[in-house]
Design a protein around this motif. Structure first.
Motif, PDB file in Angstrom:
ATOM      1  N   MET A 187     131.615  36.016  71.064  1.00 40.41           N
ATOM      2  CA  MET A 187     130.254  36.177  70.554  1.00 40.41           C
ATOM      3  C   MET A 187     129.747  34.834  70.042  1.00 40.41           C
ATOM      4  N   THR A 188     128.642  34.381  70.609  1.00 38.96           N
ATOM      5  CA  THR A 188     128.184  33.030  70.264  1.00 38.96           C
ATOM      6  C   THR A 188     127.336  33.025  68.988  1.00 38.96           C
ATOM      7  N   ASN A 189     126.951  34.185  68.506  1.00 36.85           N
ATOM      8  CA  ASN A 189     126.121  34.231  67.298  1.00 36.85           C
ATOM      9  C   ASN A 189     126.949  34.479  66.043  1.00 36.85           C
ATOM     10  N   GLN A 190     128.181  34.030  66.068  1.00 32.58           N
ATOM     11  CA  GLN A 190     129.096  34.232  64.947  1.00 32.58           C
ATOM     12  C   GLN A 190     129.950  32.988  64.760  1.00 32.58           C
ATOM     13  N   PRO A 191     130.465  32.787  63.567  1.00 35.03           N
ATOM     14  CA  PRO A 191     131.422  31.697  63.401  1.00 35.03           C
ATOM     15  C   PRO A 191     132.772  32.059  64.021  1.00 35.03           C
ATOM     16  N   TYR A 192     133.592  31.047  64.285  1.00 34.72           N
ATOM     17  CA  TYR A 192     134.967  31.247  64.736  1.00 34.72           C
ATOM     18  C   TYR A 192     135.888  31.235  63.518  1.00 34.72           C
ATOM     19  N   ILE A 193     136.723  32.255  63.424  1.00 31.64           N
ATOM     20  CA  ILE A 193     137.726  32.291  62.360  1.00 31.64           C
ATOM     21  C   ILE A 193     138.982  31.644  62.937  1.00 31.64           C
ATOM     22  N   ILE A 194     139.410  30.548  62.338  1.00 35.40           N
ATOM     23  CA  ILE A 194     140.521  29.762  62.886  1.00 35.40           C
ATOM     24  C   ILE A 194     141.690  29.780  61.903  1.00 35.40           C
ATOM     25  N   LEU A 195     142.768  30.456  62.302  1.00 31.52           N
ATOM     26  CA  LEU A 195     143.955  30.504  61.448  1.00 31.52           C
ATOM     27  C   LEU A 195     144.889  29.372  61.872  1.00 31.52           C
ATOM     28  N   VAL A 196     145.134  28.455  60.945  1.00 28.54           N
ATOM     29  CA  VAL A 196     145.939  27.277  61.264  1.00 28.54           C
ATOM     30  C   VAL A 196     147.395  27.551  60.880  1.00 28.54           C
ATOM     31  N   ASN A 197     148.290  27.470  61.875  1.00 31.56           N
ATOM     32  CA  ASN A 197     149.732  27.692  61.664  1.00 31.56           C
ATOM     33  C   ASN A 197     150.060  28.975  60.888  1.00 31.56           C
ATOM     34  N   PRO A 198     149.468  30.096  61.252  1.00 32.31           N
ATOM     35  CA  PRO A 198     149.811  31.313  60.502  1.00 32.31           C
ATOM     36  C   PRO A 198     151.283  31.641  60.705  1.00 32.31           C
ATOM     37  N   GLN A 199     151.937  32.161  59.638  1.00 37.09           N
ATOM     38  CA  GLN A 199     153.379  32.375  59.717  1.00 37.09           C
ATOM     39  C   GLN A 199     153.730  33.752  60.269  1.00 37.09           C
ATOM     40  N   LEU A 200     153.262  34.816  59.597  1.00 36.12           N
ATOM     41  CA  LEU A 200     153.685  36.163  59.975  1.00 36.12           C
ATOM     42  C   LEU A 200     152.652  36.875  60.851  1.00 36.12           C
ATOM     43  N   ALA A 201     153.152  37.500  61.913  1.00 33.15           N
ATOM     44  CA  ALA A 201     152.282  38.231  62.831  1.00 33.15           C
ATOM     45  C   ALA A 201     151.509  39.321  62.090  1.00 33.15           C
ATOM     46  N   GLU A 202     152.176  39.922  61.102  1.00 34.10           N
ATOM     47  CA  GLU A 202     151.552  40.985  60.323  1.00 34.10           C
ATOM     48  C   GLU A 202     150.285  40.476  59.620  1.00 34.10           C
ATOM     49  N   ASN A 203     150.363  39.267  59.101  1.00 33.25           N
ATOM     50  CA  ASN A 203     149.207  38.706  58.392  1.00 33.25           C
ATOM     51  C   ASN A 203     148.068  38.386  59.353  1.00 33.25           C
ATOM     52  N   VAL A 204     148.427  37.983  60.573  1.00 35.08           N
ATOM     53  CA  VAL A 204     147.394  37.754  61.585  1.00 35.08           C
ATOM     54  C   VAL A 204     146.710  39.087  61.897  1.00 35.08           C
ATOM     55  N   GLY A 205     147.519  40.160  62.001  1.00 34.62           N
ATOM     56  CA  GLY A 205     146.958  41.495  62.250  1.00 34.62           C
ATOM     57  C   GLY A 205     146.030  41.922  61.123  1.00 34.62           C
ATOM     58  N   MET A 206     146.456  41.675  59.877  1.00 33.46           N
ATOM     59  CA  MET A 206     145.625  42.070  58.738  1.00 33.46           C
ATOM     60  C   MET A 206     144.346  41.240  58.670  1.00 33.46           C
ATOM     61  N   ALA A 207     144.452  39.989  59.075  1.00 27.31           N
ATOM     62  CA  ALA A 207     143.239  39.154  59.112  1.00 27.31           C
ATOM     63  C   ALA A 207     142.270  39.699  60.164  1.00 27.31           C
ATOM     64  N   ALA A 208     142.818  40.155  61.308  1.00 28.16           N
ATOM     65  CA  ALA A 208     141.970  40.741  62.355  1.00 28.16           C
ATOM     66  C   ALA A 208     141.284  42.000  61.831  1.00 28.16           C
ATOM     67  N   ARG A 209     142.024  42.792  61.066  1.00 25.60           N
ATOM     68  CA  ARG A 209     141.436  44.002  60.480  1.00 25.60           C
ATOM     69  C   ARG A 209     140.275  43.637  59.552  1.00 25.60           C
ATOM     70  N   ALA A 210     140.496  42.619  58.708  1.00 24.36           N
ATOM     71  CA  ALA A 210     139.442  42.180  57.787  1.00 24.36           C
ATOM     72  C   ALA A 210     138.226  41.682  58.562  1.00 24.36           C
TER      73      ALA A 210
END
Lengths: 241, 241
Positions: free
Chosen positions: B1-24
């Motif tokens: 989507m070009t009308n939104q910012p990009y959320i960029i996770l730098v060196n995230p450690q746990l897959a679970e936290n990436v999943g929770m960030a996606a949920r947020a």
């Protein structure tokens, strides 16, 4: 603390979530926690670990056997809920609700905010007990939050209201933004050097080129230290060969 | 989507936290996720479970081997951080940052927001790469957030800006707020009945008592349905004995 709302968790299920809610409260400078019939021990090892240094809030938490007892001494109660109910109630956004609570507190009106259990949220009867509803504006297609996240968002709005942080600020640390004379001196130095080395070859283009160059630096709001850095850079370039 | 910012996770450690960030992100209507060198598989079972129905965002996530590659096609980058760094940067609150991003997007300026790894946050070099910093206003004595909570607060401000929900509203469901004639008729009915049963015994007090009584109901902004309910209640009381 009498100058704050009470965060009231109604029938929370997992001690860990109570701990995480306490952590979110601490993040937002909220300290008044009330628990209505928590299923697990809110001082268990799990709860304390999840609170991540907010165990002070858990230790001071007040426990009640019913919601009506938990709100007895309060004057206005808000129910936070993600689902619309078939009730005629005033619905506030989180920021409008904390503004209302802030106004109320300054008139001696003690306020509480209800949060429901993790799986189901507040029962209709619990929402009915409240004077008004808080609905956090989120993606209507995906608005379910963790208990602690709901507490965090409402608490965040509360803290924002209290902190009233400047919307944007240039943090200059140990140096200061340069005054206009310092900036003008640097421009004059640079433009004189560029005149001498033939950067502004075409006379009629000079004014425009000068303006463009100045605009680059003016948008940066240079500090005194950065001006010195730039003098160093220019001088090194000048003496390069 | 070009009308939104990009959320960029730098060196995230746990897959679970990436999943929770996606949920947020999904909570806040944000869909553009970029991952720089995730340590674990962001499509693992744990990640998908933690995303709680936001796995669409995980599947569409773009993976990069370096931060500089992840921001190549963007025009402005914000670094979100809880710790002040020794750098001369403009610091925005979360709400001011998303306003800036919104303005930028409307001029075709593509924006990204960086979030650091769970344990340490962004490295100084990653902050230095950014044009500006986002500092979420929180209790300075206790400002550490989960990765997903930091994403949630910034995303919440983004969604708030988009949704522009009314600050407060009386939700009347299938009924409407009663017009002034309907309310006046009910007042007249009630006051006539109260005159007849001797509620207004002292003549000089009547006007004041009527005003007080009307104020009680006027503060409630009665709906048509509620007026009918009240007629029913009054008539039952009248006919009680």
């Amino acid at each position: 603390m009498t100058n704050q709302p009470y965060i009231i968790l109604v029938n929370p299920q997992l001690a860990e979530n109570v701990g995480m809610a306490a952590r979110a409260m601490m993040n937002c400078g909220l300290y008044n926690l009330r628990l209505v019939n928590p299923r697990e021990n809110h001082l268990s090892e799990k709860a304390v670990a999840a609170s991540s240094n907010a165990e002070e809030i858990l230790h001071k938490a007040e426990i009640f056997d019913s919601l009506s007892n938990a709100i007895k001494d309060l004057h206005q109660v808000f129910a936070s809920t993600a689902r619309r109910r078939d009730m005629i109630k005033t619905i506030y956004t989180a920021d409008a609700a904390v503004e209302k609570i802030y106004e109320n507190l300054s008139c001696g009106i003690k306020c509480g905010i209800l949060f429901g259990p993790e799986r189901t949220g507040l029962e209709n009867d619990d929402v009915a007990i409240a004077d008004a509803v808080i609905e956090i504006p989120l993606n209507p297609k995906h608005c379910s939050l963790n208990l602690s996240q709901a507490v965090l968002l409402v608490g965040y709005e509360w803290h924002k209201l209290q902190a009233n942080a400047p919307k944007s600020q240039l943090v200059t640390n140990k140096t200061n933004v340069a005054d206009k004379e310092t900036v003008a001196n640097m421009f004059n130095f640079l433009e004189k050097e560029l005149d001498e080395c033939g950067n502004f070859r075409v006379d009629e283009k000079r004014p425009r080129m000068v303006r463009n160059l100045r605009n680059i630096f003016l948008r940066s709001q240079l500090t005194e230290q950065e001006i010195n850095t730039l003098y160093g850079v220019f001088n090194h370039l000048i003496n390069k060969k």
